[in-house]
Design a protein around this motif. Structure first.
Motif, short mmCIF file in Angstrom:
data_model
loop_
_atom_site.label_atom_id
_atom_site.label_comp_id
_atom_site.label_asym_id
_atom_site.label_seq_id
_atom_site.Cartn_x
_atom_site.Cartn_y
_atom_site.Cartn_z
N ILE A 206 16.53 2.01 -8.99
CA ILE A 206 17.25 1.28 -8.32
C ILE A 206 18.62 2.01 -7.56
O ILE A 206 19.42 2.23 -8.53
N HIS B 215 7.09 -4.64 -10.13
CA HIS B 215 7.53 -3.54 -10.87
C HIS B 215 8.47 -3.79 -11.52
O HIS B 215 9.60 -3.77 -11.40
N ARG C 50 11.90 -0.02 -3.47
CA ARG C 50 12.26 -1.06 -4.51
C ARG C 50 13.46 -2.10 -4.09
O ARG C 50 14.14 -1.73 -3.35
N ASP D 40 16.17 -0.79 -1.44
CA ASP D 40 17.27 -1.97 -1.92
C ASP D 40 18.56 -2.06 -0.79
O ASP D 40 19.33 -2.82 -1.04
N ASN E 96 11.33 -6.05 -10.34
CA ASN E 96 11.81 -5.64 -8.97
C ASN E 96 10.59 -5.77 -8.21
O ASN E 96 9.29 -5.91 -8.54
N THR E 97 10.79 -5.74 -6.97
CA THR E 97 9.61 -5.57 -5.85
C THR E 97 9.33 -4.26 -5.41
O THR E 97 10.38 -3.81 -5.18
N LEU E 98 8.29 -3.75 -5.39
CA LEU E 98 8.06 -2.24 -5.04
C LEU E 98 6.88 -2.31 -3.91
O LEU E 98 5.78 -3.02 -4.02
#
Length: 351
Positions: free
Chosen positions: A228, A115, A96, A322, A118-120
């Motif tokens: 996260i 997501h 993530r 992250d 967020n980016t997954l």
């Protein structure tokens, strides 16, 4: 796109048509073997592993990864709310990225959100959902390998830079699968690649809960409810994930373990039923372990398998999720002119 190249070690018959995408793009499969009976099938869609046969006790071969018999199965799996990413190479960024954004030298980049906010795993159309080129295939008794390449254009899923990535899988005489990653970018960017196979040493139709897991670290990354990282390290035992000595696989886990010794095994998995042992080595700072998900009951696997939440366990060797947004995490920036490399080894033995 240039044609697939097969080296003089093989014949053209090693490439088989696996299916086609809706736009007509062909997907091929390649099966490699070694002298120990290891037999691995790769597909060009996602540079994925669709089958991995290992010889266990009494000479019985077991397919130890989850997958599908057809391209249609893989395509359908990405339409469910929580895709399983069976067997695929994950990029541009595995795991993530918070708020789908990161900054390089004061420049903020806003990514594809797939997501929540967020980016997954690289966004909606990450490396898992593209057709890779096969650059080279070798098949000898003790020298089998395949190299995939994919060029991700500048701005793909809003990541900066044209990124050229190669992934080489090698089957060794020691019954290992070595995975070597290499990438270069035309601009400064972030990168974090991994392999997303689900393993089950009892066979892909089985249940991992009876298998013994050991992880060579007491520490995991603390995460929010959304998965996260907070930037802190905590004891895995505090979350019920103490695998510093062998213990049964957890029924549900989605956590990054912080590794400190690249020369030591990161993970071992054992099955008394098949007499198989798997050992994972990596030069990466983390192995993200995943069991569970909510897609099961919605996807039916190869050989008509009814996959469920405990059908397999993932060992995603990688940088921290992250990491671009945490100054105390390992560097995730790939500068123009530099080369990203990563190495992971899966070793299979009989108990």
């Amino acid at each position: 796109m240039e044609k697939n190249h097969i080296s003089h070690f093989t014949t053209d018959s090693i490439a088989k048509l696996f299916g086609a995408l809706p736009d007509g793009t062909a997907v091929h499969s390649y099966t490699l073997t070694n002298s120990k009976g290891l037999e691995v099938t790769f597909i060009t869609y996602g540079a994925a592993i669709s089958s991995l046969l290992v010889t266990g006790k009494d000479g019985v071969k077991t397919d130890v990864v989850l997958g599908f018999d057809s391209v249609e199965g893989y395509l359908a799996s990405y339409t469910v709310p929580s895709p399983p990413y069976f067997g695929a190479v994950i990029g541009r960024y595995a795991g993530r990225i918070a708020n789908a954004a990161f900054t390089i030298d004061g420049q903020q980049y806003n990514l594809d959100k797939n997501h929540n906010e967020n980016t997954l795993h690289g966004g909606h159309l990450g490396f898992c959902r593209v057709v890779w080129q096969v650059k080279e295939v070798k098949q000898e008794a003790d020298n089998a390998s395949i190299t995939f390449e994919y060029t991700s254009p500048d701005g793909d899923q809003h990541f900066p830079g044209e990124l050229v990535t190669q992934v080489t899988y090698t089957l060794t005489p020691d019954n290992e699968i070595k995975i070597d990653y290499k990438a270069q970018s035309s601009r400064d960017t972030v990168i974090n690649l991994t392999q997303h196979s689900y393993f089950n040493l009892d066979g892909h139709k089985g249940n991992v809960l009876t298998q013994q897991l050991m992880v060579n670290t007491p520490a995991i990354l603390e995460i929010t409810e959304d998965g996260i990282p907070t930037g802190k390290y905590i004891k895995a035992a505090d979350k019920g994930f103490d695998f510093t000595s062998p213990a049964g696989c957890p029924a549900s886990i989605d956590n990054s373990f912080a590794l400190t010794d690249a020369s030591a095994p990161a993970v071992t998995l054992e099955s008394e039923s098949t007499g198989l042992k798997m050992t994972v080595y990596t030069d990466q700072p983390s192995v993200h372990i995943y069991v569970g998900g909510n897609c099961f009951g919605q996807v039916k696997g190869k050989e008509d398998a009814e996959y469920h939440a405990n059908s397999g366990i993932c060992f995603e060797t990688q940088n921290y999720p992250d990491a671009p947004n945490h100054t105390n995490f390992p560097n995730a920036i790939l500068r123009k002119g530099e080369t990203y490399t990563q190495k992971t080894i899966w070793k299979f033995e009989q108990l």
